[in-house]
Design an enzyme around this catalytic site. Structure first.
Site, PDB file in Angstrom:
ATOM      1  N   VAL A  25      47.276  50.522  40.526  1.00  0.00           N
ATOM      2  CA  VAL A  25      48.704  50.858  40.595  1.00  0.00           C
ATOM      3  C   VAL A  25      49.371  50.697  39.230  1.00  0.00           C
ATOM      4  O   VAL A  25      50.117  51.578  38.777  1.00  0.00           O
ATOM      5  CB  VAL A  25      49.431  49.988  41.661  1.00  0.00           C
ATOM      6  N   LYS A 215      52.353  45.084  56.702  1.00  0.00           N
ATOM      7  CA  LYS A 215      53.289  46.204  56.525  1.00  0.00           C
ATOM      8  C   LYS A 215      54.281  46.291  57.686  1.00  0.00           C
ATOM      9  O   LYS A 215      55.484  46.490  57.478  1.00  0.00           O
ATOM     10  CB  LYS A 215      52.505  47.510  56.387  1.00  0.00           C
TER      11      LYS A 215
HETATM   12  P1  NDP Z   1      43.853  46.128  41.265  1.00  0.00           P
HETATM   13  O1  NDP Z   1      42.854  45.110  41.673  1.00  0.00           O
HETATM   14  O2  NDP Z   1      43.393  47.492  40.939  1.00  0.00           O
HETATM   15  O3  NDP Z   1      44.632  45.585  39.966  1.00  0.00           O
HETATM   16  C1  NDP Z   1      45.095  44.283  39.872  1.00  0.00           C
HETATM   17  C2  NDP Z   1      45.536  44.034  38.437  1.00  0.00           C
HETATM   18  O4  NDP Z   1      46.112  42.737  38.368  1.00  0.00           O
HETATM   19  C3  NDP Z   1      44.406  44.079  37.425  1.00  0.00           C
HETATM   20  O5  NDP Z   1      44.827  44.663  36.220  1.00  0.00           O
HETATM   21  C4  NDP Z   1      44.079  42.613  37.212  1.00  0.00           C
HETATM   22  O6  NDP Z   1      43.583  42.324  35.930  1.00  0.00           O
HETATM   23  C5  NDP Z   1      45.453  41.991  37.362  1.00  0.00           C
HETATM   24  N1  NDP Z   1      45.354  40.595  37.783  1.00  0.00           N
HETATM   25  C6  NDP Z   1      44.765  40.110  38.899  1.00  0.00           C
HETATM   26  N2  NDP Z   1      44.836  38.781  38.922  1.00  0.00           N
HETATM   27  C7  NDP Z   1      45.456  38.411  37.779  1.00  0.00           C
HETATM   28  C8  NDP Z   1      45.793  37.169  37.196  1.00  0.00           C
HETATM   29  N3  NDP Z   1      45.514  36.016  37.805  1.00  0.00           N
HETATM   30  N4  NDP Z   1      46.438  37.182  36.014  1.00  0.00           N
HETATM   31  C9  NDP Z   1      46.729  38.335  35.380  1.00  0.00           C
HETATM   32  N5  NDP Z   1      46.429  39.547  35.875  1.00  0.00           N
HETATM   33  C10 NDP Z   1      45.797  39.571  37.062  1.00  0.00           C
HETATM   34  O7  NDP Z   1      44.971  46.138  42.392  1.00  0.00           O
HETATM   35  P2  NDP Z   1      45.879  47.353  42.853  1.00  0.00           P
HETATM   36  O8  NDP Z   1      46.490  47.990  41.668  1.00  0.00           O
HETATM   37  O9  NDP Z   1      45.117  48.183  43.800  1.00  0.00           O
HETATM   38  O10 NDP Z   1      46.990  46.603  43.728  1.00  0.00           O
HETATM   39  C11 NDP Z   1      48.040  45.896  43.118  1.00  0.00           C
HETATM   40  C12 NDP Z   1      49.088  45.549  44.176  1.00  0.00           C
HETATM   41  O11 NDP Z   1      49.596  46.755  44.748  1.00  0.00           O
HETATM   42  C13 NDP Z   1      48.575  44.715  45.351  1.00  0.00           C
HETATM   43  O12 NDP Z   1      49.585  43.837  45.764  1.00  0.00           O
HETATM   44  C14 NDP Z   1      48.313  45.764  46.427  1.00  0.00           C
HETATM   45  O13 NDP Z   1      48.400  45.237  47.738  1.00  0.00           O
HETATM   46  C15 NDP Z   1      49.451  46.717  46.166  1.00  0.00           C
HETATM   47  N6  NDP Z   1      49.234  48.062  46.651  1.00  0.00           N
HETATM   48  C16 NDP Z   1      48.125  48.743  46.273  1.00  0.00           C
HETATM   49  C17 NDP Z   1      47.920  50.032  46.713  1.00  0.00           C
HETATM   50  C18 NDP Z   1      46.735  50.811  46.280  1.00  0.00           C
HETATM   51  O14 NDP Z   1      46.582  51.956  46.745  1.00  0.00           O
HETATM   52  N7  NDP Z   1      45.857  50.283  45.416  1.00  0.00           N
HETATM   53  C19 NDP Z   1      48.882  50.680  47.624  1.00  0.00           C
HETATM   54  C20 NDP Z   1      50.043  49.886  47.924  1.00  0.00           C
HETATM   55  C21 NDP Z   1      50.190  48.623  47.462  1.00  0.00           C
HETATM   56  P3  NDP Z   1      42.161  42.870  35.420  1.00  0.00           P
HETATM   57  O15 NDP Z   1      42.358  44.347  35.237  1.00  0.00           O
HETATM   58  O16 NDP Z   1      41.923  42.180  34.129  1.00  0.00           O
HETATM   59  O17 NDP Z   1      41.169  42.527  36.486  1.00  0.00           O
HETATM   60  N1  HSE Z   2      44.118  49.189  51.984  1.00  0.00           N
HETATM   61  C1  HSE Z   2      45.302  49.935  52.238  1.00  0.00           C
HETATM   62  C2  HSE Z   2      45.016  51.110  53.177  1.00  0.00           C
HETATM   63  C3  HSE Z   2      45.904  50.509  50.974  1.00  0.00           C
HETATM   64  O1  HSE Z   2      43.845  51.424  53.446  1.00  0.00           O
HETATM   65  O2  HSE Z   2      45.972  51.707  53.643  1.00  0.00           O
HETATM   66  C4  HSE Z   2      46.928  49.636  50.355  1.00  0.00           C
HETATM   67  O3  HSE Z   2      48.063  49.515  51.181  1.00  0.00           O
END
Ligand code: NDP
Ligand code: HSE
Length: 437
Positions: A25, A215
């Site tokens: 994201v 959600k």
């Molecule tokens: P990712 O795992 O792809 O990315 C997480 C990011 O956060 C990475 O860049 C990671 O760093 C960083 N991170 C994790 N832990 C730490 C820490 N302790 N300190 C600093 N940085 C940290 O997750 P998503 O992008 O998929 O999801 C992010 C949020 O969005 C979540 O809350 C998820 O529920 C929500 N979300 C996601 C959706 C999706 O489709 N993916 C849809 C809707 C909501 P590094 O890159 O170094 O590992």
């Molecule tokens: N894991 C979720 C889904 C995506 O399958 O809909 C993030 O909300």
């Protein structure tokens, strides 16, 4: 046109954004900001500039993304003097909660996609934001790219909402679609979802309904103006759904979907919030929502039914929702105002056993005289009326499937307990709720 946009940008005020998390994201968000920066400036008079990014593993990332500095210190982003607004897209609850609280306490609006955190700590976080008069916005937390929270929070604020029914998890909708359309069993469909990157290596949160529970808890807050947290949601997933359940449902004219349901009893005002697999009539609008798509049906007394449909996950769709919130928060920040989240009353929860619906019940029984009589006697004793029945032979046994008329959940559970004690019943399958056309 381009000249006008450039002129607007030159006179635009800058809002400096700190992004915590640069994964699926976060990276889609920073790319979208770069792509839309001029347009946003032309439309709002504000230039968004991502100035800081925090990640966990510096080795995986460059030291700069555009002009933004990449670090491994999320709390430093939340407190930095050169950050006006914080985007939390890191996930998790403990550190994310600290980041959001710290940013709000430092007077910085926050935009987050973190459903797990909001569904656990919404009351506390909303209170801090309201007391400080700062935005805390989270459209992306529920159904990724679908605008749902803002319509509930703003457009439908005065609407007497009766029920919200949603396919709010893309992974499980993909698995159920493959089971329905390709005849796969659950394990094969799950493997397909993992190969395509929908399901995680550990798919528990999706397949056991926990992601959907977070959600629908957030949705219930805004639909009914009451506090609901994830622990208030009775969650059941799809891991016990069999290919047999799917084909039987089909025979009766239904498709099985995992639904998040939030409903309020018109008389008592009691609220029920749950996640469960359900038979959805083929003519119901949610039945045609396939693959990894999400859809939410809001049933209001004045508005009638409203359907929200689209991509509930993925970098770009989710980034789109994050960016919409960031623009609103940036405009509000410059105007010295903020969106009101509203006040939330204590919820009066309906007992799950009192919830009524039609059900599909599956049993495996010995195929001999008198068995049907014994089984239907159980329904009669528990005041459950049968609407339809179907029998399939399976060797010397038979699979019996019943659709009931509207019944109390407690009475259905009593039937299931009695079936388990009957000698002629070799296996008590599940009971699934039915949603009509
Ligand atoms: P990712 O795992 O792809 O990315 C997480 C990011 O956060 C990475 O860049 C990671 O760093 C960083 N991170 C994790 N832990 C730490 C820490 N302790 N300190 C600093 N940085 C940290 O997750 P998503 O992008 O998929 O999801 C992010 C949020 O969005 C979540 O809350 C998820 O529920 C929500 N979300 C996601 C959706 C999706 O489709 N993916 C849809 C809707 C909501 P590094 O890159 O170094 O590992
Ligand atoms: N894991 C979720 C889904 C995506 O399958 O809909 C993030 O909300």
């Amino acid at each position: 046109m381009a000249k006008a946009a450039n002129r607007a940008q030159n006179t635009a005020e800058m809002v400096r954004v700190g992004v915590v998390g640069h994964g699926v994201v976060g990276s889609a968000f920073t790319a979208l900001v770069a792509r839309q920066q001029e347009t946003i400036a032309a439309r709002t008079g504000i230039t968004l500039e991502v100035v800081r990014i925090a990640v966990r593993d510096a080795g995986k990332h460059p030291s700069h993304v555009g002009t933004a500095v990449v670090s491994t210190d999320p709390l430093a982003v939340a407190t930095a003097d050169d950050v006006d607004l914080v985007v939390e897209v890191m996930g998790g609850t403990a550190l994310a909660s600290d980041v959001i609280r710290t940013a709000l306490e430092h007077g910085k609006p926050v935009v987050t996609a973190n459903k797990a955190l909001l569904a656990a700590q919404s009351a506390d976080l909303f209170k801090i934001a309201d007391e400080r008069g700062i935005d805390l916005l989270f459209e992306a937390a529920v159904c990724g790219g679908i605008p749902l929270i803002r319509p509930l929070r703003e457009s439908l604020r005065g609407e007497p909402i009766r029920r919200v029914l949603g396919i709010v998890n893309g992974t499980t909708n993909f698995i159920l679609t493959r089971m329905t359309e390709d005849g796969l069993d659950y394990a094969a469909a799950l493997r397909g979802a993992q190969e395509l990157g929908y399901a995680e290596a550990d798919p528990t949160a999706d397949v056991e309904g926990l992601d959907a529970a977070a959600k629908i808890a957030i949705v219930a807050n805004f639909a009914f103006g009451v506090h609901v947290v994830v622990d208030d949601v009775a969650a059941e997933g799809i891991s016990k759904i069999t290919a047999g359940d799917i084909s039987m449902a089909r025979k009766f004219g239904y498709v099985i979907k995992l639904l998040g349901v939030a409903e309020r009893d018109a008389g008592s005002g009691a609220v029920s919030v749950r996640v469960n697999p359900a038979l959805v009539h083929l003519q119901h609008p949610l039945a045609s929502v396939r693959e990894a798509f999400n859809a939410v049906l809001v049933e209001g007394e004045a508005s009638g039914s409203l359907m929200f449909y689209g991509r509930g996950a993925g970098g770009d769709p989710t980034a789109s929702s994050v960016l919409g919130d960031v623009i609103d928060a940036a405009v509000n920040l410059r105007k010295g105002t903020h969106a009101t989240l509203g006040t939330f009353a204590k919820a009066d929860f309906a007992s799950p056993d009192d919830m009524r619906s039609e059900f599909m019940i599956t049993l495996e029984v010995a195929d001999r005289p008198g068995v049907l009589h014994a089984v239907t006697g159980v329904f009669a004793r528990n005041k459950v009326s049968i609407r339809a029945a179907e029998q399939d032979g399976i060797g010397s046994d038979a699979r019996l499937v019943f659709l009931t008329h509207d019944a109390r959940t407690a009475d259905i559970k009593a039937c299931m307990a009695e079936f388990a004690r009957l000698d002629v019943v070799s296996k008590v399958g599940g009971y699934l709720r039915i949603i009509g056309a």
